[in-house]
Design an enzyme around this catalytic site. Structure first.
Site, PDB file in Angstrom:
ATOM      1  CB  CYS A 101      -0.888  -0.018   1.242  1.00 30.63           C
ATOM      2  SG  CYS A 101      -2.021   1.378   1.329  1.00 30.63           S
ATOM      3  CG  HIS A 143      -5.675  -2.475  -1.372  1.00 34.86           C
ATOM      4  ND1 HIS A 143      -4.593  -3.078  -0.762  1.00 34.86           N
ATOM      5  CD2 HIS A 143      -5.481  -1.130  -1.238  1.00 34.86           C
ATOM      6  CE1 HIS A 143      -3.790  -2.136  -0.268  1.00 34.86           C
ATOM      7  NE2 HIS A 143      -4.307  -0.949  -0.554  1.00 34.86           N
ATOM      8  CD  GLU A 144      -6.745   1.249  -4.124  1.00 35.58           C
ATOM      9  OE1 GLU A 144      -6.936   2.217  -3.365  1.00 35.58           O
ATOM     10  OE2 GLU A 144      -5.617   0.769  -4.330  1.00 35.58           O
ATOM     11  CG  HIS A 147      -7.382   2.702   1.027  1.00 35.02           C
ATOM     12  ND1 HIS A 147      -6.632   2.881   2.164  1.00 35.02           N
ATOM     13  CD2 HIS A 147      -6.568   2.077   0.133  1.00 35.02           C
ATOM     14  CE1 HIS A 147      -5.406   2.381   1.960  1.00 35.02           C
ATOM     15  NE2 HIS A 147      -5.347   1.886   0.744  1.00 35.02           N
TER      16      HIS A 147
HETATM   17 ZN    ZN Z   1      -3.694   1.015  -0.132  1.00 36.05          ZN
END
Ligand code: ZN
Length: 177
Positions: A101, A143-144, A147
């Site tokens: 990341c 993953h995004e 966030h």
């Molecule tokens: Zn990330």
């Protein structure tokens, strides 16, 4: 004019904050922000970047996979802007694979993610898109979107033993090529 945005690192509150829906996609300032995000993710050799990583609380991220030193095995794709995303369906099966990341430099983790996902989102032109992703691209999406919900990949690990340093990771990818 595109510019490289500053990256927020783990420990900053913004990475743990809730984000808000984007309602005015056509706004000039928002469109410029998208351009800056795309420029930034390319400049730092990322596969994706989410708004909180550049100190914004908008529900938007960019997926921009291409092979690089950080991710030699990544597939090539044109950058996609994902606004107000939702995962509608996902496979029962998950696979563990290495993730890093931009906000957590020097660390890699073996993260379980769904093998396939069905999603909906709005693109930068305001069109509602339904799509499915599998494998590595599905991994980037998961993953995004994390966030946007104040989560980082470390929160998804099964055990701390699945954390390694970037230098050890580089040995693994080099030998597996
Ligand atoms: Zn990330």
């Amino acid at each position: 004019m595109q510019k490289k945005l500053d990256i927020a690192y783990l420990g900053h509150d913004i990475l743990r904050s809730k984000t808000t829906r984007v309602d005015h996609i056509e706004d000039k300032a928002f469109q410029e922000f998208i351009d800056h995000m795309i420029y930034t993710v390319k400049a730092v050799n990322g596969l994706g970047i989410a708004a909180p990583q550049v100190y914004k609380k908008d529900r938007v991220f960019i997926m921009a996979s291409k092979p690089s030193e950080r991710y030699p095995n990544a597939p090539t794709m044109a950058p996609i802007t994902i606004i107000n995303p939702e995962i509608i369906k996902h496979s029962k099966t998950t696979t563990k694979d290495w993730e890093g990341c931009l906000s957590i430099p020097g660390i890699r983790g073996l993260v379980p993610r769904y093998d396939s996902i069905t999603v909906k989102y709005t693109n930068r032109f305001g069109a509602l898109i339904n799509s499915s992703f599998t494998g590595f691209i599905a991994r980037i999406f998961q993953h995004e979107i994390d966030h946007l919900n104040g989560l980082v990949f470390l929160d998804r690990l099964e055990t701390n033993k699945d954390i390694i340093t970037e230098s050890e990771y580089q040995k693994i990818v080099t030998t597996s090529l």
